[in-house]
Design an enzyme around this catalytic site. Structure first.
Site, PDB file in Angstrom:
ATOM      1  N   LYS A  30       0.621  -1.085   0.217  1.00 31.31           N
ATOM      2  CA  LYS A  30       0.020  -0.074  -0.112  1.00 31.31           C
ATOM      3  C   LYS A  30       0.479   1.149   0.744  1.00 31.31           C
ATOM      4  CE  LYS A  30      -3.757   2.491   2.081  1.00 31.31           C
ATOM      5  NZ  LYS A  30      -4.528   2.257   3.666  1.00 31.31           N
ATOM      6  N   LYS A  39      -1.914  -2.181  -3.918  1.00 24.20           N
ATOM      7  CA  LYS A  39      -3.557  -0.359  -4.200  1.00 24.20           C
ATOM      8  C   LYS A  39      -2.493   0.811  -4.007  1.00 24.20           C
ATOM      9  CE  LYS A  39      -5.869   2.017  -0.448  1.00 24.20           C
ATOM     10  NZ  LYS A  39      -6.709   2.110   0.695  1.00 24.20           N
ATOM     11  N   TYR A  56     -14.896   0.953  -7.196  1.00 24.26           N
ATOM     12  CA  TYR A  56     -16.438   1.654  -6.381  1.00 24.26           C
ATOM     13  C   TYR A  56     -17.336   1.917  -8.559  1.00 24.26           C
ATOM     14  CZ  TYR A  56     -13.438   3.714  -2.996  1.00 24.26           C
ATOM     15  OH  TYR A  56     -12.386   2.994  -1.933  1.00 24.26           O
ATOM     16  N   LYS A 101       1.335   9.645   5.484  1.00 22.01           N
ATOM     17  CA  LYS A 101       1.537   9.118   5.819  1.00 22.01           C
ATOM     18  C   LYS A 101       2.983   7.968   5.658  1.00 22.01           C
ATOM     19  CE  LYS A 101      -4.090   8.170   6.417  1.00 22.01           C
ATOM     20  NZ  LYS A 101      -4.669   7.256   5.837  1.00 22.01           N
ATOM     21  N   SER A 158     -10.240   5.893  -4.709  1.00 13.33           N
ATOM     22  CA  SER A 158     -11.159   6.791  -4.996  1.00 13.33           C
ATOM     23  C   SER A 158     -10.582   7.550  -6.341  1.00 13.33           C
ATOM     24  CB  SER A 158     -11.225   7.222  -3.814  1.00 13.33           C
ATOM     25  OG  SER A 158     -10.528   7.776  -4.118  1.00 13.33           O
ATOM     26  N   GLU A 171       7.575  -6.705   1.472  1.00 16.81           N
ATOM     27  CA  GLU A 171       6.618  -7.107   2.796  1.00 16.81           C
ATOM     28  C   GLU A 171       5.793  -8.337   1.727  1.00 16.81           C
ATOM     29  OE1 GLU A 171       4.963  -5.087   4.634  1.00 16.81           O
ATOM     30  OE2 GLU A 171       6.003  -3.218   4.169  1.00 16.81           O
ATOM     31  N   ARG A 213     -10.934   9.891   1.239  1.00 15.56           N
ATOM     32  CA  ARG A 213     -10.372  10.559   3.262  1.00 15.56           C
ATOM     33  C   ARG A 213     -11.265  11.760   2.892  1.00 15.56           C
ATOM     34  NH1 ARG A 213      -3.410  10.842   2.792  1.00 15.56           N
ATOM     35  NH2 ARG A 213      -3.677   8.035   2.771  1.00 15.56           N
TER      36      ARG A 213
HETATM   37  C1  PBG Z   1      -7.582   3.677   5.506  1.00 20.36           C
HETATM   38  C2  PBG Z   1      -8.206   3.754   3.831  1.00 20.36           C
HETATM   39  C3  PBG Z   1      -7.613   4.169   3.147  1.00 20.36           C
HETATM   40  C4  PBG Z   1      -8.330   3.798   1.508  1.00 20.36           C
HETATM   41  C5  PBG Z   1      -8.896   2.719   2.157  1.00 20.36           C
HETATM   42  N1  PBG Z   1      -8.504   2.644   3.625  1.00 20.36           N
HETATM   43  C6  PBG Z   1      -6.818   5.579   2.669  1.00 20.36           C
HETATM   44  C7  PBG Z   1      -5.851   5.941   3.552  1.00 20.36           C
HETATM   45  O1  PBG Z   1      -5.185   5.030   3.332  1.00 20.36           O
HETATM   46  O2  PBG Z   1      -5.068   7.704   4.020  1.00 20.36           O
HETATM   47  C8  PBG Z   1      -8.239   4.726   1.078  1.00 20.36           C
HETATM   48  C9  PBG Z   1      -9.014   3.691   0.032  1.00 20.36           C
HETATM   49  C10 PBG Z   1      -8.924   4.644  -1.917  1.00 20.36           C
HETATM   50  O3  PBG Z   1      -8.601   5.616  -1.695  1.00 20.36           O
HETATM   51  O4  PBG Z   1     -10.744   4.163  -2.156  1.00 20.36           O
HETATM   52  N2  PBG Z   1      -6.958   2.412   6.145  1.00 20.36           N
END
Ligand code: PBG
Length: 425
Positions: free
Chosen positions: A294, A347, A412, A316, A373, A332, A304
Site C-alpha cells: 500500500k 493499492k 467503486y 502517512k 477513489s 512486504e 479521505r
Molecule cells: C485507510 C484506508 C484508505 C483507503 C482505504 N483504507 C485511505 C488512506 O490510507 O489514507 C483508501 C481507499 C481509496 O482511496 O479509495 N486505512
C-alpha cells in the site's frame, strides 16, 4: 448495453444438459462396430447407448451414394462463387506484399476469433464493492466521488447490496464514517462490538447470510489524529501498540460475522498478530486480506473526503510505501506470506500494475487490486467532461488490472461494471 458485454465478458460454458430427446432418440452402437475392440469389451456385455440427434434422417432426394457418384463423374453441384477481392480506394499505393510469415493481425480479424483468443476475462465474481456507511438514515452524496454515497447503514446500504447481488456482486468491503465525538487518540471505538461496523455486519449477515463481507482494519476512521495508528507526542506512529489495537478490532469484526478482515494500516507484524488473535478466539475460518503493498498515494484524496479522515497533521509516509519503490514490495510480500495472509493486495491499482504483476509472479496466493477513489473519480470526471467514454474506460481499466494479475478487484465501479457485463446499463 449489450455491445460492451459481448466484447468483454467470457460467455459461460454452454449447458450440456440442453441436448434433447426421450428414449426413442438414443442411437444404439454395437460394440463390434469398433475397428479394434477395446479391452473393457470383455467385461461389458451390454450395448453402448449414446445419445444422438433427434428423429429419423431426413430424405432430400438423392442418396449419399448417388451424390458421391455424381461428384466422381464430374457433375459437381453448384455453390456460391469465391467473392471478388474488395476494391482499395483510388490512390492506394501498388506494392508487392511483405514476405513475412508472422502476421499477428490474422488472429484479430473477426469478433469470433478475437473472443476465442481472449486471454483474460472479467466477471462480476471478481469484484469487491467498497461501501461507505454512516449512522444517518439518509444517503449523502460524496462530492469528490460522483455516484458514491455515505449510505445509511440500516436502509441505503441494504438496498445497495441487494442491487449488487442482483448482478452477481456478492462481496463488499465496509468503510465507516464515525462520529467525531467517538474519535480518540487510541481509536478504541474500532473494537466496540456495538459500534457501526460490527452492528452493520450483523444486520447484513442476518439478511444475506451468503454475502461475503470484507472489513478494513486500521485506526484512521476512529483516530482523532486521522492516522492509521496511535500517534506519539513527537509525531511518531507507534507500531506494536497500534497492532495491539488492530488485533482487538479484527476480533470484534470477526465476532460480528466478517468473512475477511483486511489490515490496511501498514504496521509491521500485524498480519501474524491478527492471525494469532483470531485463532485464539476461535476464528480460524476468518481470512486475512493483507494490504501488502500500500503506497503513500495522492490517489486516496477523494476517499479521505468521503470519510472525513484526512490526517490532522503530516502524511502517512512513515508507514505507507514510497511510490518510487518496487523491490520493497517483495519484502512486504515475504512477511505477509510467512505471517499467514490469505490474499495479498496492491493499492492503488492502475498506476501500480507492475507491482501487481510482481506479486502475481512471486506468490501462489490470490492477488487483489484496489482501484482507489482517485482512479475512480478521474474516470468519472473525464466522462462527465466528455473527454473519454466513461463506460469503455471503466471496463478497460478493470480488464487491465485482471491482465496484470489481479484475481479480485476492489472498485467503486463494481455495481456499474457488473450491470454492464450483465447486459444492463
Ligand atoms: C485507510 C484506508 C484508505 C483507503 C482505504 N483504507 C485511505 C488512506 O490510507 O489514507 C483508501 C481507499 C481509496 O482511496 O479509495 N486505512
Amino acid at each position: 448495453m449489450a455491445a460492451c458485454s459481448t466484447s468483454i465478458v467470457n460467455m459461460p460454458p454452454v449447458n450440456v444438459g440442453t441436448l434433447k430427446g426421450g428414449s426413442k432418440n438414443y442411437a444404439i452402437l454395437k460394440p463390434n462396430s469398433f475397428p479394434t475392440r477395446p479391452c473393457w469389451y470383455k467385461q461389458q456385455h451390454s450395448m453402448l447407448v449414446v445419445k444422438a440427434s433427434e428423429g429419423p434422417i431426413k430424405k432430400l432426394g438423392l442418396s449419399d451414394a448417388e451424390c458421391e457418384a455424381a461428384v466422381v463423374a464430374g457433375n459437381v453441384p453448384e455453390a456460391p462463387p469465391v467473392p471478388p477481392v474488395p476494391a482499395s480506394p483510388p490512390g492506394t499505393p501498388l506494392i508487392s506484399s511483405f514476405d513475412i510469415s508472422r502476421r499477428p493481425r490474422r488472429n484479430r480479424r473477426s469478433p469470433v476469433l478475437r473472443s476465442a483468443f481472449q486471454e483474460t476475462s472479467l466477471s462480476p465474481a471478481n469484484f469487491v464493492y467498497p461501501l461507505f456507511i454512516h449512522e444517518g438514515e439518509e444517503d449523502v452524496p460524496i462530492g469528490a466521488m460522483p455516484g458514491c454515497y455515505r449510505l445509511g447503514w440500516r436502509h441505503g446500504l441494504l438496498e445497495e447490496v441487494a442491487k449488487a447481488r442482483d448482478v452477481g456482486v456478492n462481496s463488499i468491503v465496509l468503510f465507516p464514517k464515525v462520529p467525531d465525538a467517538l474519535k480518540t487518540p487510541t481509536g478504541d471505538e474500532a473494537y466496540n462490538d456495538a459500534g457501526l461496523v460490527p452492528r452493520t455486519i450483523r444486520l447484513l449477515k442476518d439478511k444475506y447470510p451468503d454475502l461475503i463481507i470484507y472489513t478494513d482494519v486500521a485506526l484512521d476512521p476512529y483516530s482523532s489524529d486521522g492516522h492509521d495508528g496511535i500517534v506519539r507526542e513527537d509525531g511518531v506512529i507507534m507500531n506494536d501498540e497500534t497492532v495491539h489495537q488492530l488485533c482487538k478490532q479484527a476480533v470484534s469484526q470477526a465476532r460480528a460475522g466478517a468473512d475477511v478482515v483486511s489490515p490496511s494500516d501498514m504496521m509491521d507484524g500485524r498480519v501474524g498478530a491478527i492471525r494469532s488473535a483470531l485463532d485464539a478466539e476461535g476464528f480460524q475460518h476468518v481470512s486475512i486480506m493483507s494490504y501488502t503493498a500500500k503506497y503513500a498515494s495522492s490517489f486516496y484524496g477523494p476517499f479521505r473526503e468521503a470519510l472525513d479522515s484526512n490526517p490532522r497533521f503530516g502524511d502517512k509516509k512513515t508507514y505507507q510505501m514510497n511510490p518510487a519503490n518496487y523491490r520493497e514490495a517483495l519484502i512486504e510480500l515475504r512477511a505477509d506470506e510467512s505471517e499467514g495472509a490469505d490474499i495479498l493486495l496492491v493499492k492503488p491499482g492502475l498506476p501500480y500494475l507492475d507491482v501487481i504483476r510482481l506479486l502475481r509472479d512471486n506468490s501462489p496466493l490470490p492477488i487483489a487490486a484496489y482501484q482507489v477513489s482517485g482512479e475512480y473519480s478521474m474516470i468519472k470526471a473525464g466522462g462527465v467532461l466528455k473527454m473519454i467514454d466513461e463506460q469503455k474506460v471503466m471496463l478497460e481499466s478493470l480488464m487491465c488490472l485482471r491482465r496484470a494479475g489481479a484475481d479480485i478487484i476492489l472498485t467503486y465501479f463494481a455495481l456499474q461494471a457488473a450491470r454492464c457485463l450483465c447486459g444492463e446499463n
